[in-house]
Each structure stands twice: as C-alpha cells, then as structure tokens.
Design an enzyme around this catalytic site. Structure first.
Site, PDB file in Angstrom:
ATOM      1  N   LYS A 100       0.846  -1.147  -0.011  1.00 58.59           N
ATOM      2  CA  LYS A 100       0.020  -0.101   0.057  1.00 58.59           C
ATOM      3  C   LYS A 100       0.781   1.115   0.006  1.00 58.59           C
ATOM      4  CE  LYS A 100      -3.872   1.957   2.540  1.00 58.59           C
ATOM      5  NZ  LYS A 100      -4.688   1.962   3.868  1.00 58.59           N
ATOM      6  N   SER A 107      -9.539   1.401   2.991  1.00 61.86           N
ATOM      7  CA  SER A 107      -8.782   2.436   1.845  1.00 61.86           C
ATOM      8  C   SER A 107      -7.637   1.545   1.185  1.00 61.86           C
ATOM      9  CB  SER A 107      -8.145   3.410   2.764  1.00 61.86           C
ATOM     10  OG  SER A 107      -7.280   2.830   3.566  1.00 61.86           O
ATOM     11  N   SER A 140      -9.363  -0.453   7.122  1.00 63.66           N
ATOM     12  CA  SER A 140      -9.057  -0.514   5.793  1.00 63.66           C
ATOM     13  C   SER A 140      -8.157  -1.646   4.983  1.00 63.66           C
ATOM     14  CB  SER A 140      -7.962   0.768   5.754  1.00 63.66           C
ATOM     15  OG  SER A 140      -8.707   1.997   5.703  1.00 63.66           O
TER      16      SER A 140
HETATM   17  N1  GLN Z   1     -12.968   4.089   6.468  1.00 68.28           N
HETATM   18  C1  GLN Z   1     -12.214   4.764   7.378  1.00 68.28           C
HETATM   19  C2  GLN Z   1     -11.769   6.002   7.404  1.00 68.28           C
HETATM   20  O1  GLN Z   1     -11.883   6.734   6.462  1.00 68.28           O
HETATM   21  C3  GLN Z   1     -11.094   3.775   7.700  1.00 68.28           C
HETATM   22  C4  GLN Z   1      -9.956   4.233   7.048  1.00 68.28           C
HETATM   23  C5  GLN Z   1      -8.639   3.311   7.411  1.00 68.28           C
HETATM   24  O2  GLN Z   1      -8.580   2.222   8.076  1.00 68.28           O
HETATM   25  N2  GLN Z   1      -7.573   3.707   7.251  1.00 68.28           N
HETATM   26  O3  GLN Z   1     -11.209   6.540   8.450  1.00 68.28           O
END
Ligand code: GLN
Length: 490
Positions: free
Chosen positions: A79, A154, A178
């Site tokens: 990532k 994400s 994410s």
């Molecule tokens: N969807 C969540 C956010 O936008 C989680 C994102 C993540 O785990 N990096 O904060």
C-alpha cells in the site's frame, strides 16, 4: 496453471524445491499485471525493473546457499502509505507526488530481509481516508469481481491486486477497517493485528493511536505467513510491544471443538443488509458444525463507535497532516509572496476534498471550548467500547460478525455522501478503538456475484487463535464462487 495463480504457500514450495525461480515468479506476476491492470487499476507504481533486479538477487543468494524463508522470492504489493526506499510513496495524494522516501518502513525491511520482492505500490484513498479507494487523487481502483463496483478501502489497491492474481499477497494499513473491508469486498483474506503487534515505523501516519499494518492474501495460511514475517518488536515505534511472536502456522490446523464463539447482538441488528446477514449467519453455523458453541454477547456501546472514531481519527489526522507544509518535502506552490501564503496555497492544491474535510473536523474537535464536548467525550466512549469487549471476552474465545453492513457498492454511489460512506465502517472501527485483532475471511457471494466477508475478532495478541478459526472455516466452508471475468480468462 499459471505461476501467478499459485498461493504463497504453493509458490514457497516450488521455490524451495527450485522448480520455480524468484525471477519466474516475478515475471509471471508482472505479466498478469500487464494484462489486467488496465481494468483493475490496483497499482500506483509497478516496480518492474527494481522487482526483477531484486528477484535476480534473491536467486543469486539462493544459489549461494542462503536458506529459503516463507516469503523468499514471493512478489508482494505494498500500500502506498508505506515508505519504500527507491520507490515513490504518495499516500494516494498530490501533496506527495514524486516523493521518494529516504528509508524503508520497518515492515519493508522485514519483507526484504525475508527475501520478498516488492512488485509495486498499490492505490489507496488519500492518506488512507476512505472506504472505497475513490478518494485516491490519482484514480479509483475497481473490484475484480465486478468492475463497476468499488473494491472497498482504503487499502483497495492491495485487496484488488491480490483478488485479480496480480500478486499473491500484499500489505495494507487498517485505522478503521482499511484492511478488512477491502479484503471482504474483494473476496480475499485481510487481517488487522493487535495494536502494537507490528511496528508502524515508516507507515505514514493517519491516526496514530488507531493505525496498524496488516497482511492481505488469498488464503488464511498465506496471511499467516506474511504476518509471521512482519510481526515483532521494533524500538523505533514506541507503541510496538515486546510480547513474543507466536508461531502462526504451527497450530493453524488444530480442531476447534469446544471453542466458544460470541455473536454480538449489535452486529446483526438494523442496518445490516439481509443477504449479507443470511450469508454471515450460515458461516457461523459452519463453525458450530465443527464443534464450536455459539453464544450471544453484548457490545452495548457499539452504536457510538462511528461518532467516536470519526472524532478521534480526524483529531489525530489534523495534527499528523500539519507536517505537509511544503517546506521539507511535498508539493510547493511557489507563486506566493508570504510564508503563510505558501502554506495555504500548497495545502489547498495538494490535499483533496475528503482530507480537507477531516482536517477541519479534527481541528474543530480539538479547539478550545469544543475539546471537552467532542474529543474528550470520544475518548471516554473509546474506553467504554474497550470494556464492552473485555466483558465479552470473559465468556467467549472469539467474536464473529459481518465485516461490512452491505456488499460492494457501485463506483460513485456513495462518494458525494460522506456520512453514508462513514457508516460502512460500523463493524470494523470498534476493533481499532479497542486495539483488538480481527480478520476478514470470504464466506460467500451475493446473488449478484459479489463477495461477503466474515469478521473474526480476537482478544489482545490472539492472532494465532483467529487465524486458526479462519483456517478451519476456510477448509470447511462450501460456497459457489462465481467466475471472475477478467481478461476473458479468470
Ligand atoms: N474508512 C475509515 C476512514 O476513512 C477507515 C480508514 C482506514 O482504516 N485507514 O477513516
């Protein structure tokens, strides 16, 4: 069968017996990327030359007698929020376009040390803020099971790349789901370890008290193999713990008979899509069939989790993202007269809409007069959520539930409604708030042919336990997998 179709465990065996070289494994993955990437868009950088050079170095080391480790010669996607020396690290943001970190993240050092080959950097929501990968400043990634749907976020690039056979495994980061959410949406396995289990050194910070790096792979065993390589103490991350790392593969196939599995009432209530509910409930029955006992547990403060999470995460983000001031690195707007003007112009250009929204929300929540009402309240709720889990784990060994309240949705469907997007995280964020480990494992497909993921939650440092439950489920579960129609073949 093509080399790129092999799991990490299978590829490991082939590399160990010298039937396949690291170079061949790398070339096969690169070939697959070349043929499907125009449809999936999982990568921000494909490190073709670097990866081939690394693969050759691995082969040379093997020829010189270096022992084969689990990940030796295995191509992995990373990532783009993890620092990689010699490869761009953008965090899916314009503000870091063209940034080459001068060092490797701890997990990258570990992977390289184990002989893994970094094949590329995967797409993600900007600074990991999002649940669909549509917040990437560069491009959206598509779900390999249906190219009109989001892959989740994400870490959507990592999950989609693994699902589309572009690489057998990848790393993501999980601040509020994410790793688990995109794994569930893409029909692969994704795990968030206990907070502190994996060093965050070199992970670009989003919300430091919630961030944790985790593996994504097509099988539970492969997920365990990656975790084994990255888990452990690192003095450069003060929240990394000295708890010994278990052997995640040794007990993987131990029978589950007698385990108590908790089903939180709050995870099966209103808001859960009925098809998802049916599929997840039948998954729990599969585990019951293996001799486990199903018990109802209560997590009464879950209803406040989204609010608490989005206050704490944005507050921490507003502080963490202050470093992008266009002075030391990142995008700089030179067309200004004053220092403040430069900050403003550069940050206005460099950050996307969602990141700006979060910085404003977080700054507001931390500001004098509102701190007590919002930020401190959220921290108190966080403690209550943690206690809910502590109470539940007095009665059960693991907790089961859905990963997402809905199946993968269409690209563009929720992007203009931030609240609807935030609500997707309802079952994942509580673990980050409490610091607990969780794994998402494929448990079926909807009528429309989209994957659904079962979430298995463990107590602190019970990674081996949740991997074992996930493995038993994976072996026992029988569900039809629709054909993935990419490139006319799979
Ligand atoms: N969807 C969540 C956010 O936008 C989680 C994102 C993540 O785990 N990096 O904060």
């Amino acid at each position: 069968m093509e080399i790129y179709e092999l799991s990490i465990a299978e590829l490991h065996e082939q590399i160990q017996s010298r039937r396949i070289s690291a170079r061949q494994a790398c070339e096969s993955a690169l070939g697959r990327i070349a043929s499907v990437e125009n449809k999936v868009d999982a990568f921000l950088t494909v490190a073709r030359e670097v990866a081939l050079r690394e693969a050759d170095a691995v082969d040379a080391a093997l020829a010189a007698g270096k022992p084969v480790e689990y990940l030796t010669g295995i191509p992995l996607g990373i990532k783009d929020v993890l620092c990689t020396k010699g490869l761009p690290t953008t965090c899916g943001s314009r503000i870091l376009e063209g940034y080459y970190p001068p060092y490797d993240a701890h997990v990258i050092e570990r992977l390289r040390h184990a002989g893994a080959v970094i094949i590329g950097k995967t797409n993600c929501d900007e600074f990991a803020m999002g649940s669909s990968t549509e917040n990437s400043a560069y491009k959206p990634t598509r779900n390999p099971w249906n190219l009109g749907c989001v892959p989740g976020g994400s870490s959507g690039g990592s999950a989609a790349a693994v699902a589309a056979y572009e690489c057998p495994g990848a790393l993501g980061s999980d601040t509020g789901g994410s790793v688990r959410l995109p794994a569930a949406f893409c029909g692969v396995v994704g795990m968030k370890p206990t907070y502190g289990r994996v060093s965050r050194y070199g992970l670009v910070a989003y919300a430091s008290s919630l961030d944790q790096i985790g593996p994504i792979a097509r099988t539970v065993r492969d997920t365990a193999m990656i975790l084994q390589a990255i888990a452990g103490h690192d003095r450069r991350d003060s929240t990394s713990v000295k708890v010994p790392v278990a052997d995640y593969l040794a007990g993987l196939d131990r029978p589950l008979k007698g385990l108590r599995l908790g089903l939180p009432k709050e995870f099966f209530g209103p808001g859960l899509d009925t098809e998802t509910k049916t599929i997840v409930e039948s998954a729990t029955k599969v585990l019951q069939g293996l001799g486990c006992e199903l018990l109802t547990v209560h997590l009464p403060h879950s209803e406040y989790a989204i609010a608490a999470y989005y206050l704490i995460a944005t507050a921490e983000a507003s502080s963490n993202l202050a470093r992008y001031d266009a002075v030391k690195y990142g995008l700089r707007d030179e067309n200004v007269q004053t220092l403040n003007g430069m900050y403003m112009a550069s940050r206005s250009k460099g950050f996307g809409a969602e990141v700006k929204r979060r910085i404003m929300l977080g700054t507001y929540a931390l500001s004098a007069g509102y701190y007590e009402a919002y930020y401190r309240k959220a921290q108190q709720v966080r403690t209550l959520i943690k206690r809910d889990y502590e109470e539940a784990f007095k009665h059960v060994d693991v907790i089961l539930g859905p990963t997402s309240p809905v199946p993968p949705f269409a690209l563009g469907e929720k992007i203009s409604d931030p609240l609807a997007m935030y609500l997707i995280d309802i079952y994942t964020v509580t673990l980050n708030l409490a610091g607990l480990p969780g794994i998402a494992v494929p448990c079926g497909f909807t009528q429309a042919g989209l994957p659904v993921g079962l979430q298995i939650i463990g107590n602190y440092f019970a990674e081996a336990m949740i991997l074992r439950v996930a493995y038993a489920f994976e072996q026992a579960a029988k569900f039809d997998k629709p054909l993935m129609r990419l490139n006319g073949n799979r």
